[in-house]
Motif scaffolding. Structure first.
Motif, PDB file in Angstrom:
ATOM      1  N   THR B  43       0.837  -1.197   0.000  1.00 44.93           N
ATOM      2  CA  THR B  43       0.000   0.000   0.000  1.00 44.93           C
ATOM      3  C   THR B  43       0.876   1.252   0.000  1.00 44.93           C
ATOM      4  O   THR B  43       0.592   2.219  -0.705  1.00 44.93           O
ATOM      5  CB  THR B  43      -0.920  -0.005   1.234  1.00 44.93           C
ATOM      6  N   GLN B  88      -8.712   0.392  -0.911  1.00 40.08           N
ATOM      7  CA  GLN B  88      -9.147  -0.901  -0.400  1.00 40.08           C
ATOM      8  C   GLN B  88     -10.493  -0.781   0.320  1.00 40.08           C
ATOM      9  O   GLN B  88     -11.336  -1.652   0.233  1.00 40.08           O
ATOM     10  CB  GLN B  88      -8.092  -1.431   0.569  1.00 40.08           C
ATOM     11  N   ASP B 164      -6.017  -1.011  -4.840  1.00 43.08           N
ATOM     12  CA  ASP B 164      -5.475  -1.584  -3.614  1.00 43.08           C
ATOM     13  C   ASP B 164      -6.414  -2.659  -3.076  1.00 43.08           C
ATOM     14  O   ASP B 164      -7.459  -2.343  -2.517  1.00 43.08           O
ATOM     15  CB  ASP B 164      -5.277  -0.478  -2.579  1.00 43.08           C
ATOM     16  N   GLU B 165      -6.013  -3.879  -3.238  1.00 41.53           N
ATOM     17  CA  GLU B 165      -6.798  -5.026  -2.769  1.00 41.53           C
ATOM     18  C   GLU B 165      -8.287  -4.831  -3.026  1.00 41.53           C
ATOM     19  O   GLU B 165      -9.098  -4.915  -2.100  1.00 41.53           O
ATOM     20  CB  GLU B 165      -6.566  -5.256  -1.281  1.00 41.53           C
TER      21      GLU B 165
HETATM   22 MG   LIG Z   1      -2.333  -2.626   2.198  1.00 42.28          MG
END
Ligand SMILES: [Mg+2]
Ligand SMILES: Nc1ncnc2c1ncn2[C@@H]1O[C@H](COP(=O)(O)OP(=O)(O)OP(=O)(O)O)[C@@H](O)[C@H]1O
Lengths: 613, 377
Positions: B43, B88, B164-165
């Protein structure tokens, strides 16, 4: 496959490009500029006044030569402090008031903690009936100024010792209650602790108890922990931070309190710090007043310091998710109704009875005579009549009261609005700069007004803003100075509320807008502000209510043209027209109640959010 | 035009050295995945590229233009980098409707009203969430919110998209759907994508390139199949294996371009270019183990410890001696009795050998390119 282990060897030599970029980065990020403005504002309105107070006590003043031949105006001296601390009068003008204030602080805190805590537990954790109503009622006393409750107390318990009309008890039984019930320490503590500041504990502890998911307790229960152990090991530690911050709030407010101490203490010469301070200011003994103020500030700061040590790292457990957790309510069994009735009686006597008494009294031609023939509407709507009240007209037809109403509303609306907005901006600075120097400075400075007694602050403002100064013309006699001091005094609450509101907004919400190219102001107005709407409103309500009741803070600053409802009330009460005073107070309360009701109904304002709990 | 280059990026949080000299290049049009265990700095790398986090050292260029220069403390603001990030946590603005959320970036860029409407609807349509245009985020399911946040990121047509994810909160089925959606978007929009995930399967299916991180260091950067085939060190091998790679302790010696290894699975000769003698670890995938029910001269005997049927395939834990447990995969359904005997055979071209002390690879399999080249020739 770049696996580089070499780290850059930082060049320490002067780098013009780097300096340029640092300056550019500083200027293009508005948070630095805003922090800078915030700090300048705080220094000007808080640090400078404090500094002037301190330097006043350490320098010889203009008039001091008359008393002390050694005095050189402007020269450094500790003579004022020596005089204050070690002379013959010290006991009466310094030590006694301080000890009394401390005593009041401790007693009020304990009383408020017990009552507020018990009430909070009852409405959050027991099966007491009518919880919603109880919660609403419990907050009402907060809206009634404490000095008003003191007057209600006098209406009942006053004896003929001090002159004026006798109280209700004396009227009925013929003998007045003893002085220690009517005046001084005991009534002050009861009025402040049992009828007023318990609300803080109630709000804070109830919020904390609500956020403790009862699953946490149930888990412990499943593990076989006995009930008392659960209370001690799980529940209590989780609400401890709330209790300790309640202690800070209540203790530091109680040791600086003015209204009740004036109404209930002065008739028997029971001086506490704030009333001593006021009498110092009125007799021109500013320096002595400042010494008392500084002592009070140090005491309050000390309490807070100790408290913070106790809270330590525990501050703020993350117990979110408590909302959906089902709560198991503790059955009160056969005590359910008796407890309920007790609570109701308590609430009625701390909220309804004072109101009713004041209402009743405002219709009595001769104070203290409870007969039907004594009934009059003169004090509300009466025309000028030289036989009654020196020809004063009723409050509803009195132009000067209309003016005061306008002033009060202006001050409360603008002051509270600006304070709430500044609180959010400060909250942003603190939350963004969690570990930065500016963030910490802003947070600490914004809390300082909490410790400065209102009377001392206003005395300093009187001298500071009477002459044209930095950016400002002379503010003496204007509403601006009163609004300014209201804002400053409300900053601690507003900032706390702002900080806790900002912490609830994930930083990513703002970053998402930043990536899209939204400027700082766009982000602030489109994202941060709408998301904290409810918090701002709650902070506004708290500030509004406190501004409407504000007495000691503005007492020294008002002129006939800038009088507020609260100061006019004080004047009437002081000059022996309690009926007028009561009538005006009822107007104040009606306004605050309506505002509170409307905002909690439609705006979903939450007072516990407003005090940053 | 959107080639991204990171040169020796260093980032500290206080005393915590989070990125340790990261170097890599992402070519125009790449689908690059950052893979690695929790807390390894994925991240943070994304945030550095985006401009939400400023590294103390290193240089970032996008399309040949310098956007970060740690030495000179130069950091271009995020908005100037022509990229967008899908957080995320979605980071949808709860007080705005789906339309307002997606339109925000366009209003900031002062597009005309009708054009905004058109673009927003097109983006929502592409992600199949047009019917929810007037809802608030709280009135949407997790997967729908997910797609809104992707729509918000693509509507401004950034050159670079960072995710991000993005699929971590979805159920297995929705995750599969969204994976193919993302792959389609990548082809359609022709953007450079940088993607973060914990999930090695996701990384292997989606990306054109994978960068594997450990503790703030970039350990390996390669095409997915090469990462899978030849993990650069033991940590990578352990991480990318699915379900799990077998790591077998061995002792090896070097002779004529081959490593001779000796372990519980017998003696093997593995071709290598490096000479090495001493303790080593052999890595092999469960699917590369051949299983026989009858005794064979070229196979090693083992005992069935447990059988884990997983639909189309069956996983088996086999014990060689008291210490070593080997995971083997059988394509199809099979049920062996616990404690019964099986014989397994491992061919030496399926094995990677690692230095036990440094964890670095000593003997690797042929790369896919070499393999293909040989087959075609
Ligand atoms: Mg992360
Ligand atoms: N704002 C911050 N302040 C201090 N430390 C941080 C901060 N953000 C991240 N870290 C630390 O930096 C390291 C890398 O964090 P990062 O978020 O990049 O990890 P990650 O690879 O994305 O992990 P995950 O897969 O769990 O999301 C972690 O050790 C983390 O604790």
């Amino acid at each position: 496959m770049g696996v580089k282990k070499s780290y850059p060897n930082e060049k320490r030599k002067f780098n013009k490009e780097k300096m340029k970029n640092i300056v550019k980065g500083f200027l293009s990020n508005p948070i630095y500029l805003i922090s800078l403005i915030a700090i300048v504002f705080l220094v000007h309105t808080i640090v400078v006044p404090l500094w002037q107070m301190l330097s006043n006590t350490l320098l010889w003043g203009e008039g001091d030569q008359l008393i002390n031949p050694d005095a050189i105006p402007g020269g450094l001296t500790i003579e004022h402090w020596k005089q204050m601390l070690t002379s013959e009068a010290s006991k009466n003008v310094f030590y006694k008031p301080i000890l009394r204030s401390l005593g009041i602080g401790v007693a009020v805190s304990i009383m408020a903690l017990i009552m507020g805590g018990a009430l909070a537990w009852l409405v959050t954790r027991s099966d007491i009936p009518y919880k919603k109503t109880l919660t609403f009622l419990a907050v009402i006393p907060y809206m009634i100024p404490s000095w008003m409750k003191s007057m209600a107390w006098l209406t009942v318990f006053k004896n003929d010792r001090v002159g004026g009309a006798p109280g209700l008890l004396q009227f009925i039984f013929g003998v007045g209650p003893p002085d220690w019930i009517a005046y001084g320490f005991l009534p002050i503590v009861i009025v402040l602790g049992g009828m007023h500041y318990y609300v803080y504990f109630f709000l804070l502890t109830a919020a904390a108890l609500n956020s403790v998911n009862s699953n946490m307790e149930e888990t412990a229960n499943i593990l076989g922990a006995p009930r008392i152990t659960i209370l001690r090991r799980i529940t209590f530690p989780l609400i401890l931070p709330a209790i300790l911050s309640g202690v800070i709030l209540v203790f530091s407010k109680a040791i600086g309190t003015f209204g009740p101490a004036a109404f209930l203490g002065l008739p028997v010469n029971f001086y506490v710090i704030s009333t001593m301070l006021y009498s110092n200011m009125q007799t021109g003994m500013l320096t002595e007043g400042y010494i008392l103020s500084l002592t009070l500030i140090v005491l309050a700061a000390l309490v807070i310091y100790i408290n913070q040590k106790m809270i330590g790292k525990r501050k703020g457990y993350d117990t979110v998710g408590g909302k959906d957790g089902r709560k198991t309510m503790m059955p009160l069994g056969r005590w359910r109704m008796p407890v309920f009735v007790t609570v109701i009686i308590f609430m009625v006597s701390s909220a309804v009875v004072p109101l009713a008494l004041l209402l009743l009294q405002s219709f009595m031609l001769k104070d203290g005579v409870y007969t039907l023939s004594n009934f009059t509407t003169h004090f509300w709507i009466g025309k000028a009549n030289p036989d009654i009240a020196m020809g004063n007209v009723g409050v509803l037809v009195n132009d000067s009261i209309g003016l005061a109403l306008k002033n009060s509303l202006l001050i409360a609306v603008i002051g509270a609005g600006v304070a709430a907005l500044i609180g959010i901006i400060f909250g942003y600075i603190v939350a963004k700069g969690r570990n930065s120097f500016t963030g910490k400075v802003v947070e600490q400075l914004a809390f300082a007004p909490y410790l400065i007694p209102g009377i001392a602050l206003s005395a300093i403002y009187l001298t500071m803003f009477a002459k044209p100064g930095l950016f400002l013309p002379s503010l003496y006699g204007t509403l601006s100075i009163i609004i300014l001091i209201t804002i400053v005094k409300d900053l601690p609450f507003a900032t706390r509320a702002g900080v806790s509101n900002m912490f609830q907004i994930s930083g990513e919400l703002e970053e998402a807008a930043q990536i899209q190219g939204a400027s700082f102001f766009k982000r602030f107005f489109r994202i941060m502000l709408p998301l904290t709407k409810q918090g701002i409103l709650s902070a506004f309500i708290i500030a509004f209510i406190s501004a409407m009741k504000q007495l000691d803070l503005v007492l020294l600053l008002v002129t006939p043209k800038t009088g507020t409802l609260a100061t006019i009330t004080y004047e009437y009460a002081d000059t022996g027209y309690p009926q007028f005073a009561n009538a005006i107070m009822l107007i104040i309360i009606a306004i605050t109640m309506v505002v509170y009701y409307v905002s909690s109904k439609w705006g979903k304002a939450d007072l516990s959010k407003g005090i940053g709990g | 035009m959107s080639r991204i280059e990171l040169k020796n990026i260093n980032k500290h949080f206080g005393d915590n050295h989070v990125l340790k000299g990261i170097d890599f290049v992402i070519e125009d049009g790449d689908f690059m995945t950052l893979l690695g265990p929790s807390g390894c700095g994925k991240t943070t790398t994304l945030r550095v590229i985006t401009g939400l986090e400023n590294p103390e050292g290193g240089i970032v260029t996008i399309g040949g233009k310098e956007v970060v220069n740690g030495e000179n403390k130069y950091y271009a603001p995020p908005a100037k980098r022509d990229l967008n990030l899908v957080f995320q946590s979605y980071a949808l603005w709860p007080h705005m409707t789906v339309y307002e959320n997606v339109a925000f970036g366009l209003t900031v860029k002062k597009f005309p009203k009708n054009e905004i409407r058109q673009k927003v609807e097109a983006a929502l349509d592409k992600l199949q969430i047009l019917p929810y245009i007037d809802r608030y985020p709280s009135e949407l399911s997790g997967g729908q919110q997910q797609r809104v946040s992707i729509a918000r990121a693509i509507v401004t047509e950034p050159k670079i998209l960072l995710l991000d994810e993005p699929l971590s909160n979805l159920d297995a089925k929705l995750r599969l759907e969204m994976r193919s959606e993302l792959k389609r978007l990548h082809n359609e929009l022709n953007t450079t994508i940088i993607y973060v995930t914990h999930d090695q399967v996701e990384a292997l299916t989606l990306s054109t390139k994978i960068a594997v991180f450990f503790e703030g260091e970039l350990v390996q950067l390669d095409e997915p199949r090469n990462i899978y085939r030849n993990p650069a060190d033991l940590r990578v091998a352990d991480f990318v294996g699915n379900p799990q790679i077998n790591l077998i302790d061995a002792f090896c010696s070097y002779k004529d371009g081959s490593l001779l290894t000796e372990s519980v699975i017998g003696k093997l000769s593995v071709p290598t270019t490096k000479s090495y003698e001493g303790e080593c670890v052999m890595a092999l995938y469960p699917e590369d183990i051949q299983i026989f029910e009858q005794r064979r001269a070229d196979a090693t005997k083992c005992t069935v410890y447990s059988v884990l049927p997983a639909g189309s395939e069956t996983l088996m834990q086999l014990t060689m001696d008291d210490e070593t447990v080997i995971l083997a995969k059988y394509m199809g359904e099979k049920d062996y009795e616990i404690g019964s005997s099986l014989w397994i055979k491992i061919s030496s071209d399926k094995i990677n050998v690692y230095d036990k002390n440094s964890g670095k690879i000593i003997a690797e399999k042929e790369s896919y390119e070499e393999l293909n080249g040989r087959v075609l020739a």
